[in-house]
Motif scaffolding. Sequence first.
Motif, short mmCIF file in Angstrom:
data_model
loop_
_atom_site.label_atom_id
_atom_site.label_comp_id
_atom_site.label_asym_id
_atom_site.label_seq_id
_atom_site.Cartn_x
_atom_site.Cartn_y
_atom_site.Cartn_z
N PHE A 1 -7.14 -16.03 31.10
CA PHE A 1 -6.03 -15.36 31.73
C PHE A 1 -7.06 -14.02 32.19
N VAL A 2 -8.00 -13.69 31.48
CA VAL A 2 -8.85 -12.77 31.93
C VAL A 2 -9.28 -13.11 33.23
N VAL A 3 -9.56 -14.12 34.32
CA VAL A 3 -9.83 -13.91 36.06
C VAL A 3 -8.43 -14.08 36.39
N ALA A 4 -7.32 -14.56 36.01
CA ALA A 4 -5.70 -14.53 36.75
C ALA A 4 -5.69 -13.00 36.68
N PHE A 5 -5.59 -12.07 35.80
CA PHE A 5 -4.86 -10.67 35.43
C PHE A 5 -6.53 -10.03 36.26
N LEU A 6 -7.44 -10.03 36.90
CA LEU A 6 -8.30 -9.27 37.69
C LEU A 6 -7.97 -9.51 39.29
N VAL A 7 -7.72 -11.05 39.02
CA VAL A 7 -6.66 -11.15 40.59
C VAL A 7 -6.38 -10.80 41.06
N LEU A 8 -5.13 -11.34 40.59
CA LEU A 8 -3.98 -10.03 40.31
C LEU A 8 -3.92 -9.13 40.44
N LEU A 9 -4.40 -8.14 39.91
CA LEU A 9 -5.07 -6.49 40.01
C LEU A 9 -5.23 -6.45 41.22
N PHE A 10 -6.14 -6.74 42.05
CA PHE A 10 -6.85 -6.15 42.39
C PHE A 10 -5.75 -7.03 44.24
N LEU A 11 -5.37 -8.29 44.13
CA LEU A 11 -4.32 -7.99 45.11
C LEU A 11 -3.07 -7.91 45.19
N LEU A 12 -2.68 -7.29 44.70
CA LEU A 12 -1.08 -6.73 44.39
C LEU A 12 -1.13 -5.18 43.36
N ALA A 13 -2.03 -4.57 42.28
CA ALA A 13 -1.56 -3.91 42.24
C ALA A 13 -2.14 -2.30 42.56
N PHE A 58 -4.43 -23.71 36.86
CA PHE A 58 -4.15 -24.72 37.58
C PHE A 58 -2.41 -24.36 36.35
N GLU A 59 -2.84 -24.07 35.65
CA GLU A 59 -1.24 -23.98 35.17
C GLU A 59 -0.37 -22.09 35.17
N SER A 60 1.19 -23.19 35.58
CA SER A 60 1.96 -21.26 36.32
C SER A 60 1.98 -20.37 34.82
N GLY A 61 1.54 -20.96 33.46
CA GLY A 61 2.13 -20.16 32.76
C GLY A 61 1.06 -18.77 32.58
N THR A 62 -0.01 -19.33 32.58
CA THR A 62 -1.23 -18.40 32.93
C THR A 62 -1.31 -17.43 34.02
N TRP A 63 -0.62 -17.51 35.14
CA TRP A 63 -0.12 -16.46 36.33
C TRP A 63 0.95 -15.69 36.44
N ILE A 64 1.71 -16.08 35.25
CA ILE A 64 2.83 -15.74 34.83
C ILE A 64 2.90 -14.60 34.18
N GLU A 65 2.23 -15.14 33.28
CA GLU A 65 1.63 -14.14 32.72
C GLU A 65 1.06 -12.75 32.60
N ALA A 66 -0.39 -13.54 33.25
CA ALA A 66 -1.26 -12.31 33.77
C ALA A 66 -0.46 -11.32 34.97
N LEU A 67 0.66 -11.53 35.74
CA LEU A 67 1.37 -11.46 36.52
C LEU A 67 2.14 -9.88 35.47
#
Length: 488
Positions: free
Chosen positions: A48-60, A216-225
């Motif tokens: 989750f932390v990895v997904a969160f950081l990716v989205l933080l820098f890509l979108l936020a 590779f689970e969509s739930g991880t990315w949705i929650e991270a987003l």
Amino acid sequence: MSSTEAKTSRAEWGSRFGFLMAMIGAMVGVGNIWRFPFVVGENGGGAFVVAFLVLLFLLAIPGLIAEVALGRYTGKGVIGAFRDVVGPGGLVGLGVVVVLVNVGLMSYYSPLIGWTLYYAIHSFLFTFTSAGFQAEPFFDAFLANPALTVGMHTVIMGLVAAVLLLGIRRGVERIVVYAVPALVLSLAIIAVRGLTLDGATEGLVFVFSVEWGALFESGTWIEALGQALFSTGLGWGIALTIGSYLREYDDVPLGGGVFTALGDASVGILATFAVFPIVYAFGVQPDAGAGLTFVSLVQIFPELAGGALLAIVFFVGFFLAAFTSGVLITEVGVTTIAEETRLSRNGTVLAVCGAIWLLGLPSALSADVLDYVDAVFASWGLPLATLAIITVIGWKLGPERLRVLSVNQNAGVYVGPWWNGLVKYLIPAVMVFIMAYYAYDNFGTPEMIGGMVVLVAFPVVGYALMWYLEGRSEPASADGVPGAGGDD
């Protein structure tokens, strides 16, 4: 409402440090200290932390840069900024949507801040380390007492009003320059103490060991987003409002984007350092959900050496994080309505805070209502507001124009043309995906019904209101309107 210039000369942040602390204070709140640790616990830790950081820098980061830059470019609140871009008329109602979402958010956030204040008060009374203390009955008794929950909500809105009545420099800036460093210090103290406990390293292993399959689970990315949006406040109008008080020579990309996102992520990770070593040392389940902070963690303080003082440090820091966010969330409505009406700033502060207090009573009286409103606004309201701001920037003003005229003005970090595509295409696409996904995943639920009401009613109300007040159904010509009709 009027499209004329603001009634008074516009305030500015007194220093760059004040601006940076305002950005951090707005973004760092309950989402970082209460929500981040338990969402990490529920979604497998490191993945989750990895997904969160990716989205933080890509979108936020790109999104926050755009929002702050729009505020500085127009020098106005949300509705005034939208009018400068789209021209007068019904489309200015998109700005009304952002304000409505913002006020709706604060209506349930204020009672939640009240919870943190109640716990901070009891930490000074040494309640959590007293003989016979039981965390869950204590929390349940508090929520079941309307005099306490409404009382805390009332105190919070009174304190928010008191800060805002002092203005930008003497009120908002003065509190954030002390509150934000105090918050970081309190979390650091708890984290250092937690790391000295036997078994604490298991907590760090949980947070930083990545199960690659979870990515590779969509739930991880949705929650991270959802966490990235919730904790950074992208699209809430906060960054736009803070940016509107910037001085001409302040650095938008570094201060409004990179520094803010790094600060937000750092505080969230620091909160996990403060929570998970202690949680694992005492055998508490890391996926305890929303009760992790208010129930599970509280049970541990009596077992810690110096637990009474650590409880004070933790809950004072928790309250400061929540309160500074609340002040700046409310400032969005105050700035906008003061500019758009004949009310003085003081009159606007009292009107906005009074309206939020009234709208927040149902959430103060019932935790179930608070949870429901949170689900509606987090899943549909906030993405809608984000979509409104980013669409206006990406498809009406034009990211290239904003990049040249505001983003890179006196910037220490140069933002290249790559930024244009992120703002114009990627962020809007992600916002639409979020709303579509939640609509599919929650089809027929009360939360979906409430979300559909927000998605339909807020734009309709905003468009109709601005069409009526400004006396036209179509936006005016771009002539004389700064940035209107631009594209990249």
